[in-house]
Scaffold this motif. Structure first.
Motif, mmCIF file in Angstrom:
data_model
loop_
_atom_site.group_PDB
_atom_site.id
_atom_site.type_symbol
_atom_site.label_atom_id
_atom_site.label_comp_id
_atom_site.label_asym_id
_atom_site.label_seq_id
_atom_site.Cartn_x
_atom_site.Cartn_y
_atom_site.Cartn_z
ATOM 1 N N TYR A 162 4.393 14.181 5.290
ATOM 2 C CA TYR A 162 4.676 15.614 5.424
ATOM 3 C C TYR A 162 6.037 15.851 6.066
ATOM 4 O O TYR A 162 6.378 16.985 6.393
ATOM 5 N N GLU A 163 6.822 14.783 6.279
ATOM 6 C CA GLU A 163 8.141 14.909 6.884
ATOM 7 C C GLU A 163 9.206 15.044 5.796
ATOM 8 O O GLU A 163 8.896 15.357 4.642
ATOM 9 N N GLU A 164 10.454 14.788 6.179
ATOM 10 C CA GLU A 164 11.550 14.857 5.217
ATOM 11 C C GLU A 164 11.468 13.683 4.242
ATOM 12 O O GLU A 164 10.706 12.737 4.433
ATOM 13 N N LEU A 165 12.309 13.716 3.212
ATOM 14 C CA LEU A 165 12.234 12.739 2.125
ATOM 15 C C LEU A 165 12.353 11.288 2.606
ATOM 16 O O LEU A 165 11.545 10.448 2.181
ATOM 17 N N PRO A 166 13.312 10.952 3.481
ATOM 18 C CA PRO A 166 13.377 9.540 3.926
ATOM 19 C C PRO A 166 12.102 9.074 4.610
ATOM 20 O O PRO A 166 11.659 7.930 4.413
ATOM 21 N N GLU A 167 11.490 9.938 5.426
ATOM 22 C CA GLU A 167 10.239 9.580 6.085
ATOM 23 C C GLU A 167 9.107 9.443 5.069
ATOM 24 O O GLU A 167 8.235 8.564 5.208
ATOM 25 N N LYS A 168 9.118 10.299 4.058
ATOM 26 C CA LYS A 168 8.093 10.196 3.015
ATOM 27 C C LYS A 168 8.197 8.856 2.290
ATOM 28 O O LYS A 168 7.174 8.196 2.027
ATOM 29 N N VAL A 169 9.413 8.461 1.956
ATOM 30 C CA VAL A 169 9.613 7.183 1.269
ATOM 31 C C VAL A 169 9.127 6.037 2.146
ATOM 32 O O VAL A 169 8.445 5.110 1.668
ATOM 33 N N LYS A 170 9.454 6.103 3.453
ATOM 34 C CA LYS A 170 9.039 5.044 4.365
ATOM 35 C C LYS A 170 7.518 5.013 4.526
ATOM 36 O O LYS A 170 6.898 3.928 4.516
ATOM 37 N N GLY A 171 6.914 6.193 4.653
ATOM 38 C CA GLY A 171 5.452 6.244 4.792
ATOM 39 C C GLY A 171 4.760 5.659 3.571
ATOM 40 O O GLY A 171 3.780 4.901 3.686
ATOM 41 N N CYS A 172 5.279 5.983 2.362
ATOM 42 C CA CYS A 172 4.693 5.428 1.134
ATOM 43 C C CYS A 172 4.897 3.919 1.067
ATOM 44 O O CYS A 172 4.021 3.178 0.604
ATOM 45 N N ALA A 173 6.063 3.443 1.573
ATOM 46 C CA ALA A 173 6.321 2.003 1.557
ATOM 47 C C ALA A 173 5.347 1.261 2.457
ATOM 48 O O ALA A 173 4.866 0.171 2.119
ATOM 49 N N LEU A 174 5.015 1.847 3.612
ATOM 50 C CA LEU A 174 4.069 1.211 4.519
ATOM 51 C C LEU A 174 2.655 1.218 3.937
ATOM 52 O O LEU A 174 1.913 0.240 4.068
ATOM 53 N N LEU A 175 2.288 2.329 3.302
ATOM 54 C CA LEU A 175 0.976 2.377 2.648
ATOM 55 C C LEU A 175 0.916 1.380 1.491
ATOM 56 O O LEU A 175 -0.136 0.785 1.234
ATOM 57 N N LEU A 176 2.041 1.181 0.826
ATOM 58 C CA LEU A 176 2.085 0.208 -0.266
ATOM 59 C C LEU A 176 1.874 -1.205 0.258
ATOM 60 O O LEU A 176 1.199 -2.017 -0.398
ATOM 61 N N GLN A 177 2.447 -1.496 1.426
ATOM 62 C CA GLN A 177 2.205 -2.816 2.025
ATOM 63 C C GLN A 177 0.719 -3.072 2.203
ATOM 64 O O GLN A 177 0.205 -4.159 1.926
ATOM 65 N N LEU A 178 0.031 -2.053 2.665
ATOM 66 C CA LEU A 178 -1.414 -2.189 2.860
ATOM 67 C C LEU A 178 -2.135 -2.326 1.519
ATOM 68 O O LEU A 178 -3.078 -3.128 1.375
ATOM 69 N N ALA A 179 -1.703 -1.548 0.518
ATOM 70 C CA ALA A 179 -2.390 -1.549 -0.780
ATOM 71 C C ALA A 179 -2.200 -2.868 -1.521
ATOM 72 O O ALA A 179 -3.050 -3.253 -2.336
ATOM 73 N N ARG A 180 -1.123 -3.577 -1.228
ATOM 74 C CA ARG A 180 -0.885 -4.849 -1.920
ATOM 75 C C ARG A 180 -1.859 -5.936 -1.465
ATOM 76 O O ARG A 180 -1.987 -6.969 -2.125
ATOM 77 N N ASN A 181 -2.531 -5.696 -0.359
ATOM 78 C CA ASN A 181 -3.568 -6.614 0.100
ATOM 79 C C ASN A 181 -4.921 -6.100 -0.401
ATOM 80 O O ASN A 181 -5.393 -5.041 0.024
ATOM 81 N N PRO A 182 -5.559 -6.804 -1.309
ATOM 82 C CA PRO A 182 -6.828 -6.322 -1.875
ATOM 83 C C PRO A 182 -7.895 -6.028 -0.814
ATOM 84 O O PRO A 182 -8.772 -5.179 -1.045
ATOM 85 N N ASP A 183 -7.815 -6.683 0.341
ATOM 86 C CA ASP A 183 -8.815 -6.451 1.373
ATOM 87 C C ASP A 183 -8.750 -5.032 1.929
ATOM 88 O O ASP A 183 -9.739 -4.521 2.471
ATOM 89 N N ASN A 184 -7.596 -4.388 1.794
ATOM 90 C CA ASN A 184 -7.436 -3.044 2.360
ATOM 91 C C ASN A 184 -7.759 -1.931 1.371
ATOM 92 O O ASN A 184 -7.849 -0.767 1.760
ATOM 93 N N LEU A 185 -7.921 -2.268 0.103
ATOM 94 C CA LEU A 185 -8.050 -1.222 -0.908
ATOM 95 C C LEU A 185 -9.287 -0.364 -0.702
ATOM 96 O O LEU A 185 -9.237 0.866 -0.834
ATOM 97 N N GLU A 186 -10.395 -1.003 -0.404
ATOM 98 C CA GLU A 186 -11.635 -0.241 -0.246
ATOM 99 C C GLU A 186 -11.513 0.750 0.907
ATOM 100 O O GLU A 186 -11.932 1.914 0.795
#
Length: 822
Positions: A147-171
């Motif tokens: 919900y922040e500015e664009l650079p923060e949004k990109v960073k937040g999505c990148a961190l969530l992507l790190q978690l999503a790349r681990n199948p253990d975190n998907l559920e």
């Protein structure tokens, strides 16, 4: 949100670093670590714990001979929190090993290696990498970044992507509906603002799409439809970039002295390459997401209706290997449906695939060949493969074991088209295929044998195969392994007129022995077929029949029910071949073969091929005086031929007409019957009308009154229709007709009697050839005798062989007939 924060206090996660190793095939380090999760009670006491061994792969694609290993090792340790700084020397040593390890990617000419069955997962791009290591306990913080500015949004999505790349975190991520909804909203509203943002969010949903259990939610949020919209927009944007770049390139080329234009073009080119790199990463994750969702055929159909095929084909113009592998894989999946295949053809897919065959990337080449194999089932696409020059490229890939099987299948499909068979002579296919065949183990690949069988059916290709010791080596291998498929290929070689056929003289003894005594029925059948193909004028068939006692064997096979239909057919063909010799025809006729053939004709009335070949035997025997008399006087063969005059099979009708014409020429009684039957057939409607007529029109109004005129007087009754010329002509004059047996066909515009030498109206100079291409023996430009038989079937260039010069059959060959020319 508050409830999730409270729950997080009762879950303790601990990561413990482990060993580091190199990846077995890629330029990458493998970090092993242990993940320990403990559930704590209200007082902080551990209640339940679980440990799991995990791995993280760190790819170092930028590693090359001049890389600074110390700096690179420090960078890896800084970015990967799983590696303790004390392991810096170990990381440097592993990088040194990777730097000096030989490349494992196989070259095009190398041996067979295992190729990947599916595209690799997308790697991190610039927008997806971050120095911070994501933690599943900090999801709420990452959510607030959205919900922040664009650079923060990109960073937040990148961190969530790190978690999503681990199948253990998907559920766990999937259960957090707030995070999923926020990602969907952000993608839908702001994908045009940032390529990195769109790539990160689509990548997260791609991680979910790798498991079918999450597909329903992805479809619910219409992520697939949104991805197709994004892809379409990006493809249009790329075209605009390309057009603008081409304009600057043309301007710089037009004014070469203008350095400003040249610098502007180079600057634009560099910017274009950077934009394309990011765009292709976005396209890759979007296509991969759609490919996963396309497991459901109903979803795939919706994608097709929205134009996915056109998008994929247009993406084939890119040069990114990883993107191309994914696109071609998707097209291969779609190509199994006719509708998709037709659309691919409309988009000129074959022309676009030409640049990928061959290529340096083995996985891409393999998947492209698989796509082409799916497409090659269509005859129109096979013609395009030849048109765009893919045939020689495919042939050159035959020695590469990674692709041999697939290429053989494609070449087999191409060889099914008669027009395409001759194209193989302009490639190295024949020598390569022969080498593979002769060097293969006892059981060669069926695809290789099928290809060889097909190309052997072409005359020019057959000549190339038989050059030098080719036929000898094939025969040797065939007789050694008793391979019916190889013998079928040799049988195709034997069907071609010319010098190729004479090469088989030396193998007649082996062929007869195996045809009579081989336990492998399929192999003996092919040997029999080769003997039936050997229509060589100077071959002494009588000697062959007597030496191998073939006549009793032929009689036994022609008994109804004594042999399989395939064997019976080949025996009949063999009889037709040897009957071209006068002595053989007489020998067979005296052995009651003709009566057996008539019985077989009755038994096999529904088998057009057998019927046609039996009629051809009669046709061959009509040429010889001794057998002609037997057929006409002692059998009912002409009557059967008259019945077959109007068979539904055109080939049977043609052979019957030719045979009956010969019979009519030598026997007046049968000539009249044949002519009458032809007249009845051609005038059947008129005859039916005349026979149903009640009385003669000459009686006028009295025709209908028995008391005033004659009784009903049927015109025809039992009389011969050809004896009533008054039925044929309006102005009938008996004094002119002279002979009541004269038929209307004798009178034409040329005169009352027409052509005296050809009263039946047939062209007697037409060559009579064996039906269905079974080795007719008259060719254009060759001399023929009065009955249409060839005097020089091989043409004047072979005259020296028939006159004793350069004898191809061998002066000592026992099957060569001595005509006193030596």
């Amino acid at each position: 949100m508050m409830m999730q924060a409270e729950d997080a206090r009762y879950l303790k996660r601990k990561v413990k670093g482990g060993s580091i190793d190199v990846h077995p095939t890629e330029k990458a380090l493998v970090v092993n670590y242990e993940l320990e999760a403990t559930i704590l009670g209200e007082m902080g006491d551990p209640m339940l714990g679980e440990r799991k061994e995990c791995q993280k792969i760190i790819r170092v694609k930028g590693l090359h001979d001049n890389s600074d290993l110390s700096t690179l090792a420090k960078e890896i340790i800084e970015k990967c929190k799983l590696i303790h700084p004390s392991k810096l020397p170990e990381v440097e040593q592993l990088l040194y090993y990777l730097q000096n390890r030989k490349e494992t990617t196989p070259s095009k000419a190398s041996g067979k290696t295992k190729l990947s069955e599916k595209p690799e997962d997308p790697a991190f791009c610039d927008g997806t990498e971050t120095d911070e290591v994501a933690n599943i306990n900090d999801v709420d913080e990452y959510l607030e970044m959205l919900y922040e500015e664009l650079p923060e949004k990109v960073k937040g999505c990148a961190l969530l992507l790190q978690l999503a790349r681990n199948p253990d975190n998907l559920e766990e991520l999937f259960q957090n509906e707030t995070v999923v909804s926020a990602l969907v909203r952000l993608l839908r509203e702001e994908w045009k603002r940032s390529t990195d943002l769109a790539t990160n969010i689509i990548y997260i949903f791609f991680c979910f799409s790798s498991f079918s259990s999450f597909h329903a939610v992805i479809l619910h949020f219409k992520i697939g439809t949104l991805c197709m919209t994004i892809i379409q927009h990006e493809l249009k944007k790329h075209q605009l970039w390309l057009d603008e770049l081409n304009k600057k390139k043309q301007a710089a080329a037009a004014d070469k002295n203008n350095t400003r234009l040249k610098e502007d073009y180079e600057k634009s080119l560099k910017k274009y390459e950077g934009l394309v790199r990011k765009q292709e990463q976005l396209l890759r994750v979007a296509y991969y997401l759609l490919l996963n969702l396309a497991e459901d055929l109903s979803v795939e159909l919706k994608m097709r209706n929205k134009g996915i095929v056109k998008m994929l084909v247009s993406t084939l113009d890119r040069s990114n290997f990883e993107l191309l592998i994914l696109v071609v894989s998707f097209l291969k999946k779609l190509s199994i449906f006719i509708e998709n295949k037709k659309e691919m053809v409309d988009q000129n897919i074959v022309e676009k695939l030409t640049k990928l065959i061959p290529c340096d990337h083995e996985d891409l080449l393999n998947i492209t060949i698989r796509l082409l194999l799916n497409l090659s089932f269509d005859p129109d696409i096979r013609s395009k493969v030849i048109k765009f020059g893919l045939l020689p490229k495919l042939v050159n890939l035959l020695p590469n074991e990674n692709h041999t099987q697939l290429v053989l299948c494609i070449l087999y499909h191409i060889s099914m088209d008669d027009k395409a068979k001759s194209m193989f002579t302009f490639t190295d296919c024949v020598p390569i295929a022969m080498k593979m065949l002769l060097e293969s183990p006892e059981q060669p690949d069926l695809e290789l044998l099928a290809l060889c069988i097909n190309i052997a059916a072409n005359k020019r290709t057959a000549q190339i195969i038989c050059e030098g010791p080719g036929l000898k080596m094939l025969m040797k291998r065939a007789f050694k392994f008793k391979d019916p498929f190889l013998m079928k290929m040799i049988r195709n070689l034997s069907q071609h007129q010319g010098p190729t056929k004479t090469l088989f003289i030396d193998y007649i003894s082996d062929l007869c022995s195996h045809a009579l005594h081989c336990e492998n029925e399929d192999f003996s059948l092919e040997c029999l077929g080769i003997l039936g193909n050997l229509t060589i004028p100077d071959l002494d068939y009588e000697l062959i029949l007597k030496e191998y006692d073939l006549v009793p064997w032929i009689k036994s096979k022609l008994q109804p029910g004594a042999a399989d239909d395939d064997v019976v057919l080949e025996v009949v063909i063999l009889v037709g071949t040897v009957c071209s010799d006068d002595a053989c025809a007489k020998l067979l006729a005296e052995s009651n073969i003709i009566h057996l053939l008539i019985e077989l004709l009755n038994a096999k009335q529904e088998d057009d091929e057998v019927v046609c070949q039996i009629v051809y035997v009669f046709y061959q025997m009509i040429f010889h005086k001794a057998t002609r008399e037997i057929i006409i006087k002692e059998t009912q063969a002409p009557a059967y031929l008259i019945d077959l005059m109007h068979d539904k099979n055109a080939e049977i009708r043609s052979v019957c007409d030719n045979t009956l014409d010969m019979i009519a020429e030598f026997d007046e009684e049968w000539a009249k019957k044949i002519q009458l039957e032809k007249f009845r057939w051609h005038n059947s409607q008129w005859l039916e009308m005349v026979e149903s007529r009640p009385a003669d029109d000459d009686y006028g109004d009295y025709a209908g009154y028995p008391d005033d005129g004659p009784m009903y007087d049927p015109y025809l009754q039992d009389a011969d229709i050809l004896d009533r010329p008054d039925l044929f002509y309006e102005d009938y004059n008996n004094s002119i007709m002279m002979d009541g047996h004269l038929t209307p066909e004798y009178i034409d515009d040329a005169g009352m009697y027409g052509d005296y030498h050809n009263p039946y109206g047939y062209d007697l100079d037409d060559p009579y050839v064996r039906p269905e291409g079974h080795l007719g023996f008259v060719q254009d430009g060759h001399q023929v005798d009065p009955y249409g038989r060839a005097l020089d079937p091989y043409g004047p260039e072979y005259g020296e062989y028939l006159n004793g010069g350069g004898d191809p059959l061998g002066a000592d060959n026992p099957y060569y007939r001595d005509y006193g020319h030596r």
